[in-house]
Write a protein that holds these residues in place. Structure first.
Motif, short mmCIF file in Angstrom:
data_model
loop_
_atom_site.label_atom_id
_atom_site.label_comp_id
_atom_site.label_asym_id
_atom_site.label_seq_id
_atom_site.Cartn_x
_atom_site.Cartn_y
_atom_site.Cartn_z
N VAL A 8 -159.79 14.97 62.36
CA VAL A 8 -160.46 13.95 63.17
C VAL A 8 -160.64 14.51 64.58
O VAL A 8 -159.69 14.95 65.21
CB VAL A 8 -159.62 12.65 63.26
CG1 VAL A 8 -160.33 11.62 64.12
CG2 VAL A 8 -159.34 12.10 61.88
N HIS A 9 -161.87 14.48 65.05
CA HIS A 9 -162.17 14.88 66.42
C HIS A 9 -162.78 13.67 67.10
O HIS A 9 -163.86 13.23 66.73
CB HIS A 9 -163.15 16.05 66.42
CG HIS A 9 -163.62 16.42 67.79
ND1 HIS A 9 -164.87 16.11 68.24
CD2 HIS A 9 -163.00 17.06 68.79
CE1 HIS A 9 -165.01 16.55 69.49
NE2 HIS A 9 -163.89 17.13 69.83
N ILE A 10 -162.09 13.11 68.08
CA ILE A 10 -162.56 11.90 68.74
C ILE A 10 -162.33 11.98 70.24
O ILE A 10 -161.44 12.68 70.71
CB ILE A 10 -161.87 10.62 68.20
CG1 ILE A 10 -160.34 10.75 68.30
CG2 ILE A 10 -162.31 10.30 66.80
CD1 ILE A 10 -159.58 9.51 67.91
N THR B 160 -165.27 1.13 69.62
CA THR B 160 -163.90 1.12 70.13
C THR B 160 -163.56 2.48 70.71
O THR B 160 -163.84 3.51 70.10
CB THR B 160 -162.90 0.80 68.99
OG1 THR B 160 -163.19 -0.48 68.47
CG2 THR B 160 -161.47 0.85 69.48
N MET B 161 -162.97 2.46 71.88
CA MET B 161 -162.40 3.68 72.44
C MET B 161 -160.96 3.72 71.95
O MET B 161 -160.14 2.88 72.34
CB MET B 161 -162.44 3.66 73.97
CG MET B 161 -161.74 4.85 74.61
SD MET B 161 -162.48 6.45 74.24
CE MET B 161 -163.96 6.37 75.23
N PRO B 162 -160.63 4.66 71.08
CA PRO B 162 -159.24 4.71 70.60
C PRO B 162 -158.33 5.32 71.66
O PRO B 162 -158.78 6.02 72.55
CB PRO B 162 -159.33 5.63 69.38
CG PRO B 162 -160.52 6.49 69.65
CD PRO B 162 -161.47 5.67 70.48
N LEU C 28 -154.32 6.43 65.74
CA LEU C 28 -154.30 6.71 64.30
C LEU C 28 -152.89 6.80 63.72
O LEU C 28 -152.70 6.66 62.52
CB LEU C 28 -155.09 7.99 63.98
CG LEU C 28 -156.59 7.92 64.27
CD1 LEU C 28 -157.26 9.23 63.91
CD2 LEU C 28 -157.24 6.77 63.54
N LEU C 29 -151.90 6.99 64.58
CA LEU C 29 -150.51 7.01 64.10
C LEU C 29 -150.10 5.68 63.49
O LEU C 29 -149.17 5.62 62.68
CB LEU C 29 -149.56 7.37 65.24
CG LEU C 29 -149.72 8.75 65.85
CD1 LEU C 29 -148.78 8.92 67.03
CD2 LEU C 29 -149.49 9.82 64.81
N TYR C 30 -150.78 4.62 63.88
CA TYR C 30 -150.46 3.29 63.37
C TYR C 30 -151.13 2.99 62.03
O TYR C 30 -150.97 1.90 61.49
CB TYR C 30 -150.86 2.22 64.40
CG TYR C 30 -150.08 2.35 65.68
CD1 TYR C 30 -148.82 1.78 65.81
CD2 TYR C 30 -150.60 3.07 66.75
CE1 TYR C 30 -148.09 1.90 66.97
CE2 TYR C 30 -149.86 3.19 67.93
CZ TYR C 30 -148.62 2.61 68.03
OH TYR C 30 -147.90 2.75 69.19
N ILE D 175 -150.22 14.89 60.59
CA ILE D 175 -149.48 16.15 60.63
C ILE D 175 -149.35 16.66 62.06
O ILE D 175 -148.27 17.04 62.51
CB ILE D 175 -150.15 17.22 59.75
CG1 ILE D 175 -150.15 16.77 58.28
CG2 ILE D 175 -149.46 18.57 59.90
CD1 ILE D 175 -150.94 17.68 57.37
N ARG D 176 -150.45 16.66 62.79
CA ARG D 176 -150.44 17.27 64.12
C ARG D 176 -151.58 16.68 64.95
O ARG D 176 -152.60 16.31 64.40
CB ARG D 176 -150.67 18.77 63.95
CG ARG D 176 -150.61 19.59 65.17
CD ARG D 176 -150.80 21.08 64.88
NE ARG D 176 -150.30 21.44 63.56
CZ ARG D 176 -150.87 22.36 62.77
NH1 ARG D 176 -151.92 23.01 63.15
NH2 ARG D 176 -150.36 22.63 61.59
N SER D 177 -151.40 16.64 66.26
CA SER D 177 -152.50 16.23 67.13
C SER D 177 -152.50 17.08 68.38
O SER D 177 -151.47 17.62 68.79
CB SER D 177 -152.41 14.75 67.47
OG SER D 177 -151.27 14.51 68.25
N TRP D 178 -153.67 17.19 68.95
CA TRP D 178 -153.86 17.92 70.19
C TRP D 178 -154.54 16.99 71.17
O TRP D 178 -155.40 16.20 70.79
CB TRP D 178 -154.78 19.13 70.00
CG TRP D 178 -154.33 20.14 69.02
CD1 TRP D 178 -153.57 21.25 69.29
CD2 TRP D 178 -154.61 20.17 67.62
NE1 TRP D 178 -153.38 21.96 68.13
CE2 TRP D 178 -153.99 21.31 67.09
CE3 TRP D 178 -155.30 19.34 66.76
CZ2 TRP D 178 -154.06 21.66 65.76
CZ3 TRP D 178 -155.37 19.67 65.42
CH2 TRP D 178 -154.75 20.82 64.94
#
Length: 136
Positions: A20-22, A48-50, A55-57, A65-68
């Motif tokens: 996911v790239h947001i 919506t601006m996340p 997304l962890l919810y 797995i991982r986020s940047w």
């Protein structure tokens, strides 16, 4: 996320990855509501601006797995480059947008408005994403 998980290979989660790239706010998710001003009405109506962690919810069907987190400085520079390109091609861009408006049964002035709306968008995005050294 449930729908996305249905598109991945069943019974092989280690072989099925979803990237996911947001664009996101650092801490706070929010909806773009109709009365929220020009940017929400013109470009992001109903969206919506996340937040970075939103997304962890939603891990019932997918596992995070991982986020940047990448700051906004580069996107601010990208927006400035888009503005320079638009300005460098203003004559052709205006003509194309005017032609498009007329083809949709609108006055060609609507094409000119679209051109200038994008100018303002690029300027605003460059400023917003560069706030606090890109950390906002």
């Amino acid at each position: 996320m449930s729908k996305v998980s249905s598109w991945l290979r069943p019974n092989s989660p280690d072989e099925s990855l979803f990237f996911v790239h947001i664009f996101c706010h650092k801490t706070t998710p929010y909806h773009f509501e109709e009365g929220d001003g020009w940017m929400a009405q013109t470009f992001f109506s109903g969206g919506t601006m996340p937040s970075h962690d939103l997304l962890l919810y939603f891990q019932d069907d997918l596992t995070h797995i991982r986020s940047w987190y990448i700051n906004g400085k580069h996107y601010a520079q990208t927006s400035e480059d888009w503005l320079r390109r638009q300005d460098a091609n203003a004559k052709a861009g205006l003509a194309e947008l005017e032609k498009d408006a007329v083809s949709k049964g609108l006055d060609k002035e609507e094409g000119r408005k679209a051109f200038y709306r994008f100018r303002v968008f690029y300027l605003a995005v460059a400023e917003f994403f560069a706030l606090h050294d890109g950390q906002e």
